[in-house]
Design an enzyme around this catalytic site. Structure first.
Site, PDB file in Angstrom:
ATOM      1  N   ASP A  43      -7.215   4.200  -4.264  1.00  0.00           N
ATOM      2  CA  ASP A  43      -7.809   4.086  -2.924  1.00  0.00           C
ATOM      3  C   ASP A  43      -8.396   5.476  -2.633  1.00  0.00           C
ATOM      4  O   ASP A  43      -8.661   6.231  -3.589  1.00  0.00           O
ATOM      5  CB  ASP A  43      -6.747   3.669  -1.880  1.00  0.00           C
ATOM      6  CG  ASP A  43      -7.365   3.193  -0.562  1.00  0.00           C
ATOM      7  OD1 ASP A  43      -7.808   2.039  -0.488  1.00  0.00           O
ATOM      8  OD2 ASP A  43      -7.437   3.989   0.405  1.00  0.00           O
ATOM      9  N   LYS A  92       0.864  -1.192   0.000  1.00  0.00           N
ATOM     10  CA  LYS A  92       0.000   0.000   0.000  1.00  0.00           C
ATOM     11  C   LYS A  92       0.887   1.224   0.000  1.00  0.00           C
ATOM     12  O   LYS A  92       2.027   1.165   0.494  1.00  0.00           O
ATOM     13  CB  LYS A  92      -0.864   0.015   1.263  1.00  0.00           C
ATOM     14  CG  LYS A  92      -2.082   0.888   1.158  1.00  0.00           C
ATOM     15  CD  LYS A  92      -3.237   0.102   0.581  1.00  0.00           C
ATOM     16  CE  LYS A  92      -4.450   0.935   0.313  1.00  0.00           C
ATOM     17  NZ  LYS A  92      -5.606   0.085  -0.042  1.00  0.00           N
TER      18      LYS A  92
HETATM   19  P1  NDP Z   1     -12.998   7.713  -2.406  1.00  0.00           P
HETATM   20  O1  NDP Z   1     -11.920   8.708  -2.253  1.00  0.00           O
HETATM   21  O2  NDP Z   1     -13.601   7.478  -3.737  1.00  0.00           O
HETATM   22  O3  NDP Z   1     -14.207   8.049  -1.410  1.00  0.00           O
HETATM   23  C1  NDP Z   1     -13.994   8.132  -0.039  1.00  0.00           C
HETATM   24  C2  NDP Z   1     -15.304   8.482   0.643  1.00  0.00           C
HETATM   25  O4  NDP Z   1     -15.145   8.326   2.036  1.00  0.00           O
HETATM   26  C3  NDP Z   1     -15.722   9.918   0.409  1.00  0.00           C
HETATM   27  O5  NDP Z   1     -17.116  10.019   0.467  1.00  0.00           O
HETATM   28  C4  NDP Z   1     -15.053  10.623   1.584  1.00  0.00           C
HETATM   29  O6  NDP Z   1     -15.659  11.853   1.952  1.00  0.00           O
HETATM   30  C5  NDP Z   1     -15.255   9.596   2.684  1.00  0.00           C
HETATM   31  N1  NDP Z   1     -14.197   9.748   3.685  1.00  0.00           N
HETATM   32  C6  NDP Z   1     -12.857   9.671   3.486  1.00  0.00           C
HETATM   33  N2  NDP Z   1     -12.194   9.887   4.617  1.00  0.00           N
HETATM   34  C7  NDP Z   1     -13.122  10.145   5.545  1.00  0.00           C
HETATM   35  C8  NDP Z   1     -13.068  10.446   6.922  1.00  0.00           C
HETATM   36  N3  NDP Z   1     -11.883  10.546   7.573  1.00  0.00           N
HETATM   37  N4  NDP Z   1     -14.245  10.628   7.578  1.00  0.00           N
HETATM   38  C9  NDP Z   1     -15.431  10.539   6.941  1.00  0.00           C
HETATM   39  N5  NDP Z   1     -15.548  10.255   5.622  1.00  0.00           N
HETATM   40  C10 NDP Z   1     -14.423  10.055   4.954  1.00  0.00           C
HETATM   41  O7  NDP Z   1     -12.420   6.351  -1.798  1.00  0.00           O
HETATM   42  P2  NDP Z   1     -12.913   4.846  -2.031  1.00  0.00           P
HETATM   43  O8  NDP Z   1     -14.397   4.824  -2.168  1.00  0.00           O
HETATM   44  O9  NDP Z   1     -12.071   4.251  -3.068  1.00  0.00           O
HETATM   45  O10 NDP Z   1     -12.488   4.182  -0.644  1.00  0.00           O
HETATM   46  C11 NDP Z   1     -13.369   4.076   0.460  1.00  0.00           C
HETATM   47  C12 NDP Z   1     -12.886   2.975   1.379  1.00  0.00           C
HETATM   48  O11 NDP Z   1     -12.873   1.731   0.670  1.00  0.00           O
HETATM   49  C13 NDP Z   1     -11.476   3.133   1.942  1.00  0.00           C
HETATM   50  O12 NDP Z   1     -11.433   2.559   3.230  1.00  0.00           O
HETATM   51  C14 NDP Z   1     -10.632   2.282   0.995  1.00  0.00           C
HETATM   52  O13 NDP Z   1      -9.438   1.848   1.602  1.00  0.00           O
HETATM   53  C15 NDP Z   1     -11.586   1.134   0.748  1.00  0.00           C
HETATM   54  N6  NDP Z   1     -11.355   0.320  -0.450  1.00  0.00           N
HETATM   55  C16 NDP Z   1     -11.269   0.900  -1.675  1.00  0.00           C
HETATM   56  C17 NDP Z   1     -11.083   0.109  -2.794  1.00  0.00           C
HETATM   57  C18 NDP Z   1     -11.061   0.665  -4.171  1.00  0.00           C
HETATM   58  O14 NDP Z   1     -10.961  -0.126  -5.103  1.00  0.00           O
HETATM   59  N7  NDP Z   1     -11.156   1.956  -4.363  1.00  0.00           N
HETATM   60  C19 NDP Z   1     -10.907  -1.356  -2.666  1.00  0.00           C
HETATM   61  C20 NDP Z   1     -11.101  -1.859  -1.336  1.00  0.00           C
HETATM   62  C21 NDP Z   1     -11.293  -1.028  -0.282  1.00  0.00           C
HETATM   63  P3  NDP Z   1     -14.913  13.243   1.598  1.00  0.00           P
HETATM   64  O15 NDP Z   1     -15.115  13.420   0.133  1.00  0.00           O
HETATM   65  O16 NDP Z   1     -15.597  14.241   2.443  1.00  0.00           O
HETATM   66  O17 NDP Z   1     -13.471  13.052   1.974  1.00  0.00           O
HETATM   67  O1  2IT Z   2      -7.905  -1.697  -0.513  1.00  0.00           O
HETATM   68  C1  2IT Z   2      -7.892  -2.177  -1.663  1.00  0.00           C
HETATM   69  O2  2IT Z   2      -8.055  -3.379  -1.870  1.00  0.00           O
HETATM   70  C2  2IT Z   2      -7.704  -1.257  -2.793  1.00  0.00           C
HETATM   71  N1  2IT Z   2      -7.608  -0.053  -2.583  1.00  0.00           N
HETATM   72  C3  2IT Z   2      -7.582  -1.789  -4.192  1.00  0.00           C
HETATM   73  C4  2IT Z   2      -6.201  -2.293  -4.452  1.00  0.00           C
HETATM   74  C5  2IT Z   2      -5.926  -2.707  -5.870  1.00  0.00           C
HETATM   75  O3  2IT Z   2      -4.753  -3.018  -6.116  1.00  0.00           O
HETATM   76  O4  2IT Z   2      -6.824  -2.740  -6.708  1.00  0.00           O
END
Ligand code: NDP
Ligand code: 2IT
Length: 446
Positions: free
Chosen positions: A166, A126
């Site tokens: 992420d 990561k």
């Molecule tokens: P994005 O940046 O697309 O969206 C993040 C969302 O979470 C936004 O709505 C943001 O609000 C909110 N957020 C972020 N930080 C905070 C905080 N400290 N408190 C409250 N709200 C918060 O990210 P993703 O949707 O990609 O990721 C969301 C989660 O999913 C993370 O935990 C990530 O690690 C996990 N994840 C993502 C994957 C992927 O493929 N993208 C795969 C697996 C897991 P704001 O806009 O106000 O910051």
């Molecule tokens: O937390 C996760 O699994 C991700 N942000 C996606 C990682 C990836 O390599 O697609």
């Protein structure tokens, strides 16, 4: 047994005492793994967990860039290369002001187990930076990404380490990062996943984490002869994961009541339908605005400032924003209000006390390493397509994603099924551990 676990955690804490999120992730895994390791001659006495909690390599670097006012800005970049026993390091990049070594080590550690569960050959890593993409122009984001990649490129490669998105890193950032890598290396390779479909990306990758989380919730509900159809669902977040989790809930006939961002949440009693979700996607992805804008267009909905959505009565909760967003009190409220299933879309959104509440009350609970593994799984499929120099159709990738989620569910049952309750956390931890541990033992002390 408790003494062995406590002694182990005390030793890790000694080395990492200022890394609370990392310690939290290690504790959660150790409580399931240590009793299992002690019971298995092949793993016992090999210091295998101690080897797993130490990253193979950590890179930390300065990222200088120039903002639109001509000011020189300095951020800190990282890549944690945690474990490469079963494949090259694989995992996302997070750009958020809260990013530090503790958060990236917890994410990299979880990623090792998650990637093992996907059945694909990927190690875990990561990275990211304490850069805040909010309120930055496209030009600023591009210059930051180029500067970040100017250092990162020497540590990654399609057979070494393959980053992805992420929090704060989506299609736009992956584009700028890929462009700079290609320029520096003079090579067009699958060094990042989440690429645009016309330049090496996979169909369904943007949808995969959210879709996969809902497929997994559906698998859990089917296992108790139920389904998500007709259920009310609360979702936190409104980013990549939350948006596509909501979309798949709608496809499967569930009613989505909430979405959120770091300013608060919206509650739409009538349900967020496809048209409303499209509006949210436009606010968040195109205008890069705030979730509160939803009520301007849909005034019957409410915006609750500064709060999380867990007070809203629901059948299913999908925390999909960030770590530690569901605590003991939130878990108690969810259970009191009749919630029967919690599937983590985010990484470690439920804290230790919340998880204990779900387990004690026999609520279906899926840890992120199982339920959100669909994202990295389709990243693995993107790598496979890049190697083949070929691309699969939307339906082909979606079918493979569904199959992978079913396989992960089965793996969880294998080690997590008790008499009348499945401990998905324990099932996921033990099952994923075995594959990584066996590879490490086979490869010797390296
Ligand atoms: P994005 O940046 O697309 O969206 C993040 C969302 O979470 C936004 O709505 C943001 O609000 C909110 N957020 C972020 N930080 C905070 C905080 N400290 N408190 C409250 N709200 C918060 O990210 P993703 O949707 O990609 O990721 C969301 C989660 O999913 C993370 O935990 C990530 O690690 C996990 N994840 C993502 C994957 C992927 O493929 N993208 C795969 C697996 C897991 P704001 O806009 O106000 O910051
Ligand atoms: O937390 C996760 O699994 C991700 N942000 C996606 C990682 C990836 O390599 O697609």
């Amino acid at each position: 047994m408790n003494k062995i676990i406590n002694d182990f955690l005390a030793e890790i804490d000694n080395r990492n005492s200022h890394e609370p999120e990392f310690m939290q992730a290690v504790k959660e895994v150790s409580e399931d793994l240590i009793p299992y390791i002690v019971s298995q001659n092949i793993y016992h006495g090999k210091n295998i967990l101690m080897r797993m909690v130490e990253p193979e390599r950590v890179v930390m670097f300065r990222v200088n860039w120039i903002d639109d006012n001509g000011e020189i800005r300095v951020n800190r970049g990282y890549r944690v290369e945690m474990n490469s026993a079963i494949g090259p390091y694989k995992g996302g990049l997070r750009f958020h002001p809260s990013v530090n070594l503790s958060i990236l080590k917890f994410l990299a550690f979880e990623q090792v187990f998650k990637n093992s569960l996907t059945t694909l050959p990927m190690g875990g890593g990561k990275g990211g930076a304490d850069f805040d993409p909010k309120n930055k122009s496209d030009g600023e984001v591009m210059r930051f990404c180029q500067s970040f990649m100017t250092e990162l490129f020497r540590h990654i490669g399609p057979n070494t380490d393959i980053p992805a998105g992420d929090i704060g890193v989506g299609g736009r950032e992956i584009g700028y990062l890929f462009g700079q890598y290609k320029r520096l290396k003079n090579e067009f390779t699958g060094v990042l996943t989440g690429k645009g479909v016309s330049w090496g990306g996979s169909l369904i990758r943007p949808e995969a984490t959210g879709y996969g989380t809902v497929y997994f919730a559906e698998d859990m509900l089917n296992h108790i002869s139920d389904s998500i159809k007709g259920k009310t669902v609360t979702i936190s977040g409104s980013g990549n994961v939350a948006q596509y989790a909501a979309e798949k809930c709608l496809h499967l006939g569930a009613k989505v009541l909430t979405m959120s961002d770091s300013s608060g949440y919206i509650y739409d009693k009538e349900g967020i339908n496809e048209e409303k979700l499209k509006y949210i996607m436009d606010i968040k992805n195109v205008k890069r605005g705030r979730i509160s804008e939803y009520v301007n267009k849909y005034p019957k909905a409410e915006f609750i400032k500064g709060k999380k959505p867990w007070d809203v009565k629901c059948d299913v909760a999908l925390p999909s924003a960030t770590q530690n967003e569901v605590n003991y009190t939130d878990a108690k409220t969810l259970i009191k209000n009749g919630c029967i299933c919690v599937a983590e879309g985010a990484n470690m959104p439920c804290d230790h006390d919340a998880i204990k509440q779900f387990k004690d009350n026999k609520i279906l609970f899926a840890p992120g390493k199982a339920s959100n593994a669909g994202g990295v799984a389709v990243s693995g499929l993107e790598m496979a397509q890049n190697s083949l120099r070929y691309s699969w159709t939307r339906d082909e990738v979606d079918e493979k994603l569904k199959e992978i989620m079913v396989k992960i569910h089965k793996k969880c049952l294998k080690y997590g099924q008790d008499k009348d309750y499945v401990d998905y956390g324990k099932g996921a931890n033990i099952s994923s551990f075995i594959k990584v541990a066996d590879a490490m033992l086979a490869q010797g002390v390296v």
